[in-house]
Design an enzyme around this catalytic site. Structure first.
Site, PDB file in Angstrom:
ATOM      1  CD  GLU A  43      15.040 -26.390  23.506  1.00 24.40           C
ATOM      2  OE1 GLU A  43      14.850 -26.150  24.720  1.00 24.40           O
ATOM      3  OE2 GLU A  43      15.809 -25.724  22.793  1.00 24.40           O
ATOM      4  CG  ASP A  47      18.154 -28.754  17.795  1.00 18.92           C
ATOM      5  OD1 ASP A  47      17.703 -27.792  17.154  1.00 18.92           O
ATOM      6  OD2 ASP A  47      19.354 -29.092  17.771  1.00 18.92           O
ATOM      7  CG  ASP A 116      12.876 -23.377  23.138  1.00 25.48           C
ATOM      8  OD1 ASP A 116      13.407 -23.357  22.005  1.00 25.48           O
ATOM      9  OD2 ASP A 116      13.271 -22.672  24.091  1.00 25.48           O
ATOM     10  CD  GLU A 119      14.009 -27.206  18.329  1.00 22.48           C
ATOM     11  OE1 GLU A 119      14.609 -27.088  17.249  1.00 22.48           O
ATOM     12  OE2 GLU A 119      14.472 -26.792  19.424  1.00 22.48           O
TER      13      GLU A 119
END
Lengths: 232, 232
Positions: A43, A47, A116, A119
């Site tokens: 994640e 991101d 999450d 990502e």
């Protein structure tokens, strides 16, 4: 770890990419409550991948728009709610690995867990492909949103949105008061309270200018008001 | 706009890249106070480019380290102070275009202006090259730092750092008090005050948990204390 789940290929089809590394693919779907090999590192990477793809897309699509509006549009596109909506479109919740506690409390529907995981999947895809591959997949998710997003519209600053929210309910405007100013000239920190009729206590915000502190207080007030509405 | 400046090739040599689009290169060096064609859009893009390069580098170098430590290391590497140090190494300040007001008040030495220009240059480089080219240049800037950075070390959380700071001065520990708790269960907002002997007034922090609010209050206290020290 042996609950019946629908085949992962359904998720891959909706997501738009077939994962080569199946172990990492599973890891991207694993919440920290389920296993030590969970998706938080992926994640972290995903991101940043999402950040550059969306930044670049907005930069290209809006050649005349200033940095403030670009940032606001980016924030709208990559926020938890927006990612959770994508996750719902992918029906990602059915494929998540959660610990027993999270499972009982409906963790597979929780926005933050879903966001999450999106990502993390993006991070896993990036590790085995490249930015161009990820860009193609991500821009496909965001095709509609990128076609409709407009600078300014819908990205009004929190003070404006709070004012409109209260006006919509025919309530008085919020009151902002400076609570403290700390630090020396050129490096001050302002704390401001925002008082509305809908909350029993004023909400505080802080920032390096009075304006920024007011915006933060307004943003937090809006967040609380929206939670209240959802609760009712 | 006709002050004598050293040749831009000196900056390019230190930066590690020769710009093809000279107009955009100049724009990346132009603060909004100097010209309508300023560097903020390029900074918006460059910020994301820096983010993915540093995230990826940390992800690879620290295969066993959790997301929290990766995030803290990334924050250390991409913070304004770290970018301003790079700018100083490049002697970037001499090449900046600033408005008369910023010029007089020493804007070419201001950390935020220097840091923004580094990101804008990175954005300009990305637009005419690709991620691989940018990665090579950026990892060269960070070679030393990436070799020395350690998870945990130097990235202690703000409460720990504040405690150590006060202990170093043989002062009592900070006091944290909850000022307000707002919102409903599962979506509360805590406001906490942090009181130290070195500041006349308590500093406030807020967050979705008491712990987060305390960390924010500690971080803001540290920031103010460091500014005070610089001022003395």
């Amino acid at each position: 770890m042996s609950l019946p789940k629908p085949p992962l290929s359904e998720l891959e089809q909706a997501f738009g990419y077939t994962f080569q590394n199946r172990e990492r693919f599973q890891q991207a779907l694993t919440h920290r409550s389920a296993n030590a090999q969970h998706n938080e590192r992926l994640e972290f990477l995903g991101d940043s991948v999402l950040g550059i793809i969306i930044s670049e897309a907005l930069f290209e699509r809006f050649p005349q728009i200033d940095e403030g509006d670009l940032s606001r549009m980016r924030a709208t596109l990559v926020c938890g709610r927006s990612l959770a909506k994508l996750a719902q479109k992918f029906q990602l919740g059915r494929h998540l690995w959660l610990g027993p506690g999270e499972m009982k409390s409906g963790g597979h529907r929780r926005e933050s867990i879903l966001a999450d995981a999106v990502e993390a999947l993006l991070g896993a895809m990036y590790l085995e492909s490249d930015l161009a591959t990820c860009r193609k997949v991500v821009l496909n998710w965001y095709k509609e949103q990128l076609n409709h997003i407009k600078p300014g519209a819908g990205h009004k600053d929190p003070k404006t949105r709070l004012q409109e929210y209260l006006q919509g309910k025919q309530l008085p405007l919020p009151l902002y008061d400076v609570v403290t100013i700390q630090g020396q000239a050129h490096n001050q920190r302002f704390t401001v309270s925002c008082t509305t009729e809908l909350l029993a206590e004023p909400v505080l915000g802080s920032g390096t200018s009075r304006r920024k502190a007011e915006q933060q207080a307004a943003a937090q007030t809006l967040e609380l008001l929206q939670t209240q509405e959802q609760g009712n």
